[in-house]
Design a protein around this motif. Structure first.
Motif, PDB file in Angstrom:
ATOM      1  N   ALA A  16      20.621  -5.049 -38.378  1.00 21.49           N
ATOM      2  CA  ALA A  16      21.263  -6.179 -37.713  1.00 21.49           C
ATOM      3  C   ALA A  16      22.094  -5.700 -36.535  1.00 21.49           C
ATOM      4  O   ALA A  16      22.851  -4.727 -36.640  1.00 21.49           O
ATOM      5  CB  ALA A  16      22.141  -6.929 -38.709  1.00 21.49           C
ATOM      6  N   GLY A  17      21.927  -6.351 -35.386  1.00 27.49           N
ATOM      7  CA  GLY A  17      22.692  -6.016 -34.200  1.00 27.49           C
ATOM      8  C   GLY A  17      22.213  -4.797 -33.443  1.00 27.49           C
ATOM      9  O   GLY A  17      22.843  -4.378 -32.482  1.00 27.49           O
ATOM     10  N   GLN A  18      21.098  -4.207 -33.865  1.00 29.71           N
ATOM     11  CA  GLN A  18      20.563  -3.003 -33.221  1.00 29.71           C
ATOM     12  C   GLN A  18      19.157  -3.283 -32.704  1.00 29.71           C
ATOM     13  O   GLN A  18      18.442  -4.103 -33.260  1.00 29.71           O
ATOM     14  CB  GLN A  18      20.504  -1.838 -34.216  1.00 29.71           C
ATOM     15  N   ALA A  19      18.775  -2.581 -31.657  1.00 26.91           N
ATOM     16  CA  ALA A  19      17.406  -2.690 -31.152  1.00 26.91           C
ATOM     17  C   ALA A  19      16.481  -1.937 -32.104  1.00 26.91           C
ATOM     18  O   ALA A  19      16.815  -0.838 -32.539  1.00 26.91           O
ATOM     19  CB  ALA A  19      17.318  -2.087 -29.752  1.00 26.91           C
ATOM     20  N   PRO A  20      15.336  -2.524 -32.464  1.00 27.87           N
ATOM     21  CA  PRO A  20      14.408  -1.812 -33.352  1.00 27.87           C
ATOM     22  C   PRO A  20      13.833  -0.577 -32.666  1.00 27.87           C
ATOM     23  O   PRO A  20      13.790  -0.488 -31.446  1.00 27.87           O
ATOM     24  CB  PRO A  20      13.308  -2.845 -33.631  1.00 27.87           C
ATOM     25  N   SER A  21      13.409   0.375 -33.478  1.00 31.58           N
ATOM     26  CA  SER A  21      12.795   1.604 -32.979  1.00 31.58           C
ATOM     27  C   SER A  21      11.476   1.808 -33.714  1.00 31.58           C
ATOM     28  O   SER A  21      11.399   1.595 -34.919  1.00 31.58           O
ATOM     29  CB  SER A  21      13.731   2.790 -33.225  1.00 31.58           C
ATOM     30  N   VAL A  22      10.439   2.207 -32.976  1.00 31.05           N
ATOM     31  CA  VAL A  22       9.096   2.368 -33.546  1.00 31.05           C
ATOM     32  C   VAL A  22       8.602   3.781 -33.274  1.00 31.05           C
ATOM     33  O   VAL A  22       8.784   4.314 -32.182  1.00 31.05           O
ATOM     34  CB  VAL A  22       8.102   1.358 -32.929  1.00 31.05           C
ATOM     35  N   GLN A  23       8.002   4.380 -34.271  1.00 36.58           N
ATOM     36  CA  GLN A  23       7.339   5.676 -34.111  1.00 36.58           C
ATOM     37  C   GLN A  23       5.932   5.574 -34.702  1.00 36.58           C
ATOM     38  O   GLN A  23       5.740   4.981 -35.756  1.00 36.58           O
ATOM     39  CB  GLN A  23       8.102   6.783 -34.833  1.00 36.58           C
ATOM     40  N   ARG A  24       4.970   6.152 -34.008  1.00 39.90           N
ATOM     41  CA  ARG A  24       3.588   6.194 -34.499  1.00 39.90           C
ATOM     42  C   ARG A  24       3.365   7.576 -35.092  1.00 39.90           C
ATOM     43  O   ARG A  24       3.585   8.592 -34.428  1.00 39.90           O
ATOM     44  CB  ARG A  24       2.612   5.928 -33.360  1.00 39.90           C
ATOM     45  N   LYS A  25       2.924   7.620 -36.330  1.00 40.05           N
ATOM     46  CA  LYS A  25       2.697   8.885 -37.043  1.00 40.05           C
ATOM     47  C   LYS A  25       1.254   8.957 -37.515  1.00 40.05           C
ATOM     48  O   LYS A  25       0.636   7.943 -37.828  1.00 40.05           O
ATOM     49  CB  LYS A  25       3.629   8.986 -38.256  1.00 40.05           C
ATOM     50  N   HIS A  26       0.740  10.192 -37.582  1.00 39.50           N
ATOM     51  CA  HIS A  26      -0.603  10.409 -38.128  1.00 39.50           C
ATOM     52  C   HIS A  26      -0.459  11.011 -39.515  1.00 39.50           C
ATOM     53  O   HIS A  26       0.152  12.066 -39.679  1.00 39.50           O
ATOM     54  CB  HIS A  26      -1.417  11.343 -37.226  1.00 39.50           C
ATOM     55  N   LEU A  27      -0.985  10.312 -40.498  1.00 35.32           N
ATOM     56  CA  LEU A  27      -0.902  10.763 -41.885  1.00 35.32           C
ATOM     57  C   LEU A  27      -2.156  11.532 -42.258  1.00 35.32           C
ATOM     58  O   LEU A  27      -3.271  11.124 -41.948  1.00 35.32           O
ATOM     59  CB  LEU A  27      -0.745   9.556 -42.811  1.00 35.32           C
ATOM     60  N   ARG A  28      -1.945  12.679 -42.937  1.00 38.20           N
ATOM     61  CA  ARG A  28      -3.047  13.500 -43.434  1.00 38.20           C
ATOM     62  C   ARG A  28      -2.766  13.856 -44.879  1.00 38.20           C
ATOM     63  O   ARG A  28      -1.608  14.087 -45.245  1.00 38.20           O
ATOM     64  CB  ARG A  28      -3.176  14.778 -42.601  1.00 38.20           C
ATOM     65  N   PRO A  29      -3.791  13.939 -45.712  1.00 38.40           N
ATOM     66  CA  PRO A  29      -3.578  14.282 -47.122  1.00 38.40           C
ATOM     67  C   PRO A  29      -2.871  15.622 -47.277  1.00 38.40           C
ATOM     68  O   PRO A  29      -3.141  16.578 -46.543  1.00 38.40           O
ATOM     69  CB  PRO A  29      -4.993  14.352 -47.700  1.00 38.40           C
ATOM     70  N   GLY A  30      -1.922  15.682 -48.189  1.00 39.95           N
ATOM     71  CA  GLY A  30      -1.259  16.930 -48.520  1.00 39.95           C
ATOM     72  C   GLY A  30      -0.197  17.370 -47.529  1.00 39.95           C
ATOM     73  O   GLY A  30       0.296  18.491 -47.617  1.00 39.95           O
ATOM     74  N   THR A  31       0.157  16.534 -46.552  1.00 40.65           N
ATOM     75  CA  THR A  31       1.189  16.916 -45.589  1.00 40.65           C
ATOM     76  C   THR A  31       2.380  15.969 -45.700  1.00 40.65           C
ATOM     77  O   THR A  31       2.261  14.844 -46.180  1.00 40.65           O
ATOM     78  CB  THR A  31       0.657  16.881 -44.142  1.00 40.65           C
ATOM     79  N   VAL A  32       3.519  16.457 -45.245  1.00 40.84           N
ATOM     80  CA  VAL A  32       4.735  15.645 -45.198  1.00 40.84           C
ATOM     81  C   VAL A  32       4.966  15.268 -43.743  1.00 40.84           C
ATOM     82  O   VAL A  32       4.900  16.120 -42.854  1.00 40.84           O
ATOM     83  CB  VAL A  32       5.943  16.435 -45.745  1.00 40.84           C
ATOM     84  N   VAL A  33       5.218  14.002 -43.491  1.00 36.40           N
ATOM     85  CA  VAL A  33       5.501  13.517 -42.142  1.00 36.40           C
ATOM     86  C   VAL A  33       6.925  12.995 -42.132  1.00 36.40           C
ATOM     87  O   VAL A  33       7.332  12.260 -43.027  1.00 36.40           O
ATOM     88  CB  VAL A  33       4.513  12.398 -41.736  1.00 36.40           C
ATOM     89  N   ARG A  34       7.677  13.376 -41.118  1.00 33.66           N
ATOM     90  CA  ARG A  34       9.078  12.968 -41.013  1.00 33.66           C
ATOM     91  C   ARG A  34       9.252  12.079 -39.792  1.00 33.66           C
ATOM     92  O   ARG A  34       8.660  12.321 -38.741  1.00 33.66           O
ATOM     93  CB  ARG A  34       9.943  14.216 -40.891  1.00 33.66           C
ATOM     94  N   ALA A  35      10.106  11.075 -39.925  1.00 34.67           N
ATOM     95  CA  ALA A  35      10.447  10.206 -38.802  1.00 34.67           C
ATOM     96  C   ALA A  35      11.959  10.029 -38.789  1.00 34.67           C
ATOM     97  O   ALA A  35      12.536   9.543 -39.760  1.00 34.67           O
ATOM     98  CB  ALA A  35       9.741   8.861 -38.940  1.00 34.67           C
ATOM     99  N   ASP A  36      12.605  10.471 -37.718  1.00 33.77           N
ATOM    100  CA  ASP A  36      14.046  10.294 -37.547  1.00 33.77           C
ATOM    101  C   ASP A  36      14.266   9.214 -36.499  1.00 33.77           C
ATOM    102  O   ASP A  36      13.593   9.191 -35.467  1.00 33.77           O
ATOM    103  CB  ASP A  36      14.688  11.595 -37.074  1.00 33.77           C
TER     104      ASP A  36
END
Length: 53
Positions: A16-36
């Motif tokens: 609330a009160g903040q501009a949304p932020s979007v990140q596009r990530k590629h998911l692969r089996p067995g990997t960890v993906v981080r989004a800050d």
């Protein structure tokens, strides 16, 4: 999260009160993906309105 299918995923962070932020990530089996995220106050909400004279 676990169990998501392989491929591209758009991750959206909102607050609330903040501009949304979007990140596009590629998911692969067995990997960890981080989004800050850093949510910012939109300019129209950050400055107080000046009274009209």
């Amino acid at each position: 999260m676990t169990g998501l299918p392989e491929g591209h995923l758009n991750v959206v962070a909102t607050a609330a009160g903040q501009a949304p932020s979007v990140q596009r990530k590629h998911l692969r089996p067995g990997t960890v993906v981080r989004a800050d995220f850093a949510l910012l106050t939109p300019p129209e909400l950050s400055a107080p309105s000046s009274p009209r004279t």
